[in-house]
Design a protein around this motif. Sequence first.
Motif, PDB file in Angstrom:
ATOM      1  N   LEU A  84      -3.444   2.202  56.415  1.00 39.64           N
ATOM      2  CA  LEU A  84      -2.414   2.767  55.550  1.00 39.64           C
ATOM      3  C   LEU A  84      -1.480   3.671  56.339  1.00 39.64           C
ATOM      4  O   LEU A  84      -1.927   4.535  57.107  1.00 39.64           O
ATOM      5  N   ILE A  85      -0.177   3.500  56.142  1.00 37.90           N
ATOM      6  CA  ILE A  85       0.828   4.386  56.730  1.00 37.90           C
ATOM      7  C   ILE A  85       1.500   5.158  55.596  1.00 37.90           C
ATOM      8  O   ILE A  85       2.023   4.555  54.655  1.00 37.90           O
ATOM      9  N   ILE A 140       7.630   4.837  68.653  1.00 31.14           N
ATOM     10  CA  ILE A 140       8.827   4.004  68.538  1.00 31.14           C
ATOM     11  C   ILE A 140       8.447   2.564  68.207  1.00 31.14           C
ATOM     12  O   ILE A 140       9.157   1.871  67.457  1.00 31.14           O
ATOM     13  N   ALA A 141       7.313   2.120  68.730  1.00 38.15           N
ATOM     14  CA  ALA A 141       6.875   0.749  68.444  1.00 38.15           C
ATOM     15  C   ALA A 141       6.631   0.541  66.958  1.00 38.15           C
ATOM     16  O   ALA A 141       6.947  -0.517  66.403  1.00 38.15           O
ATOM     17  N   GLU A 176       5.095  -4.991  60.658  1.00 36.45           N
ATOM     18  CA  GLU A 176       4.426  -3.977  59.848  1.00 36.45           C
ATOM     19  C   GLU A 176       5.133  -3.833  58.498  1.00 36.45           C
ATOM     20  O   GLU A 176       6.344  -3.617  58.455  1.00 36.45           O
ATOM     21  N   PRO A 177       4.405  -3.964  57.385  1.00 38.03           N
ATOM     22  CA  PRO A 177       5.073  -3.766  56.090  1.00 38.03           C
ATOM     23  C   PRO A 177       5.344  -2.281  55.832  1.00 38.03           C
ATOM     24  O   PRO A 177       4.602  -1.417  56.284  1.00 38.03           O
ATOM     25  N   TYR A 178       6.429  -1.993  55.126  1.00 37.62           N
ATOM     26  CA  TYR A 178       6.761  -0.632  54.715  1.00 37.62           C
ATOM     27  C   TYR A 178       6.889   0.303  55.919  1.00 37.62           C
ATOM     28  O   TYR A 178       6.291   1.370  55.985  1.00 37.62           O
TER      29      TYR A 178
END
Length: 244
Positions: free
Chosen positions: A70-71, A47-48, A55-57
């Motif tokens: 990378l996410i 959830i965080a 956090e980008p994207y």
Amino acid sequence: MPYELYYWDGLQGRGEFVRLALEEAQAPYVDIARGADAPGQGESALIAVLNSKTEPYVPFAPPFLKDGDLIVSQTANILLYRGPKVGLSPENDLRYAVHGLQLTIADLVTEVHDTHHPIASGQYYEEQKAPAKARAADFLAHRMPKFLRYFERTLAQNPQGDRHLVGATLTYADLSMFQVIEGLHYAFPRASARFASHYPRLAALRKAVAARPNIAAYLASERRLPFNETGIFRHYPELDAPAH
């Protein structure tokens, strides 16, 4: 460094398609939401990320995979990213055929979900039982056969033989197809009773995937949660085909 897989604890859901690929490839990974007692794990960690203001994207919803910084979000996108790295997708243009099949599987999975939640995802099944029964009847009579005939034909028309959906070796689309077939048998056992006679190539694919050593070990482990009525594939007898 192991991959970090983010998905809700307690159900297979869409995260299971990613788990099957990671397990088959023996890629080290941490199922973050299931590590409730470990620092930086548990559903609070998931959830965080979703609520991050820096956090980008940021992903819209799980599953998503962290590979270092990378996410990668969305099931089909994760598999497109991971597949060539672990030999579960061709490195040539056929990878887009695999990806297309995975997106079609995602369409089917959405329609399965809508059999028990046809009105609103935020309402309980018990609040929409009558429309769910109508939606499930149409799905079993028309939509499920249409999808399965397509995948059966895809196997039959594979130039490399009918053991796999694309090419001559296992891809993540084969693993995902296995998961869908397992889920349909759980959710609609009466409607799936003649599955092998109607779709012999898909039945053979299901059997072959289940027999793969890494998959068989995973299926027998505690990491493979059972199907239940909080996931996508839910067994409500009143939504299944009539008994004969």
